[in-house]
Design a protein around this motif. Structure first.
Motif, PDB file in Angstrom:
ATOM      1  N   LEU A   1       0.821  -1.212   0.000  1.00 40.53           N
ATOM      2  CA  LEU A   1       0.000   0.000   0.000  1.00 40.53           C
ATOM      3  C   LEU A   1       0.857   1.265   0.000  1.00 40.53           C
ATOM      4  O   LEU A   1       0.337   2.372  -0.090  1.00 40.53           O
ATOM      5  CB  LEU A   1      -0.889   0.027   1.248  1.00 40.53           C
TER       6      LEU A   1
ATOM      7  N   GLY B   1       4.449   2.725   4.427  1.00 37.30           N
ATOM      8  CA  GLY B   1       5.721   3.033   5.087  1.00 37.30           C
ATOM      9  C   GLY B   1       5.845   2.542   6.515  1.00 37.30           C
ATOM     10  O   GLY B   1       6.861   2.799   7.170  1.00 37.30           O
ATOM     11  N   VAL B   2       4.853   1.824   7.003  1.00 43.07           N
ATOM     12  CA  VAL B   2       4.883   1.348   8.388  1.00 43.07           C
ATOM     13  C   VAL B   2       6.096   0.440   8.635  1.00 43.07           C
ATOM     14  O   VAL B   2       6.780   0.550   9.649  1.00 43.07           O
ATOM     15  CB  VAL B   2       3.561   0.617   8.734  1.00 43.07           C
ATOM     16  N   CYS B   3       6.392  -0.424   7.693  1.00 40.91           N
ATOM     17  CA  CYS B   3       7.537  -1.337   7.851  1.00 40.91           C
ATOM     18  C   CYS B   3       8.850  -0.562   7.906  1.00 40.91           C
ATOM     19  O   CYS B   3       9.754  -0.904   8.671  1.00 40.91           O
ATOM     20  CB  CYS B   3       7.566  -2.362   6.724  1.00 40.91           C
TER      21      CYS B   3
ATOM     22  N   ILE C   1       7.015  -0.391  -1.731  1.00 38.08           N
ATOM     23  CA  ILE C   1       8.217  -0.742  -0.990  1.00 38.08           C
ATOM     24  C   ILE C   1       9.306  -1.234  -1.947  1.00 38.08           C
ATOM     25  O   ILE C   1       9.034  -1.924  -2.928  1.00 38.08           O
ATOM     26  CB  ILE C   1       7.879  -1.826   0.068  1.00 38.08           C
TER      27      ILE C   1
ATOM     28  N   PRO D   1       0.280  -4.399   7.076  1.00 39.87           N
ATOM     29  CA  PRO D   1      -1.141  -4.750   7.064  1.00 39.87           C
ATOM     30  C   PRO D   1      -1.528  -5.703   5.938  1.00 39.87           C
ATOM     31  O   PRO D   1      -2.613  -6.293   5.977  1.00 39.87           O
ATOM     32  CB  PRO D   1      -1.841  -3.395   6.881  1.00 39.87           C
TER      33      PRO D   1
ATOM     34  N   ALA E   1       2.924  -7.782   2.709  1.00 41.61           N
ATOM     35  CA  ALA E   1       3.703  -7.493   1.509  1.00 41.61           C
ATOM     36  C   ALA E   1       5.207  -7.552   1.763  1.00 41.61           C
ATOM     37  O   ALA E   1       6.002  -7.433   0.831  1.00 41.61           O
ATOM     38  CB  ALA E   1       3.328  -6.116   0.963  1.00 41.61           C
TER      39      ALA E   1
HETATM   40  S1  SF4 Z   1       5.338  -3.537   2.733  1.00 39.71           S
HETATM   41 FE1  SF4 Z   1       3.511  -3.385   4.021  1.00 39.71          FE
HETATM   42  S2  SF4 Z   1       4.059  -2.046   5.752  1.00 39.71           S
HETATM   43 FE2  SF4 Z   1       5.606  -1.783   4.136  1.00 39.71          FE
HETATM   44  S3  SF4 Z   1       4.908  -0.007   2.938  1.00 39.71           S
HETATM   45 FE3  SF4 Z   1       4.089  -1.861   1.940  1.00 39.71          FE
HETATM   46  S4  SF4 Z   1       2.071  -2.180   2.837  1.00 39.71           S
HETATM   47 FE4  SF4 Z   1       3.137  -0.740   4.174  1.00 39.71          FE
END
Ligand code: SF4
Ligand code: SF4
Length: 76
Positions: free
Chosen positions: A11, A14-16, A50, A69, A72
């Motif tokens: 998505l 950027g959480v990861c 990502i 979430p 990915a």
């Molecule tokens: S890999 Fe997952 S947590 Fe990282 S940016 Fe993509 S959706 Fe977000």
């Protein structure tokens, strides 16, 4: 184990990137959600998805996988 990503499921949230302790130590500004200024980080969001840069620095802690979430990013 190897760090894997699936850009089709990402998505771009950027959480990861922010959750990864190695990224934060390499590039502290990622913790504030400002993105990395350096490609020395393990991964960052580029063009909305990502992308892996320095995956050899991954300690295989699994934090990114825990926070993603959409599954990915994962260790395999
Ligand atoms: S890999 Fe997952 S947590 Fe990282 S940016 Fe993509 S959706 Fe977000
Ligand atoms: S497994 Fe840990 S060290 Fe490796 S990219 Fe994910 S959060 Fe960073």
């Amino acid at each position: 184990m190897e760090l894997k990503v699936n850009q089709d499921n990402c998505l771009g949230c950027g959480v990861c990137v922010v959750a990864c302790p190695v990224n934060v130590s390499i590039s502290p500004e990622v913790a504030g959600g400002h993105g990395s200024k350096t490609e020395e980080v393990i991964m960052m969001v580029e063009n909305g998805v990502i992308k892996l840069f320095s995956e050899e620095k991954c300690t295989k802690c699994g934090t990114c996988q825990l926070f993603c979430p959409t599954d990915a990013i994962w260790l395999e």
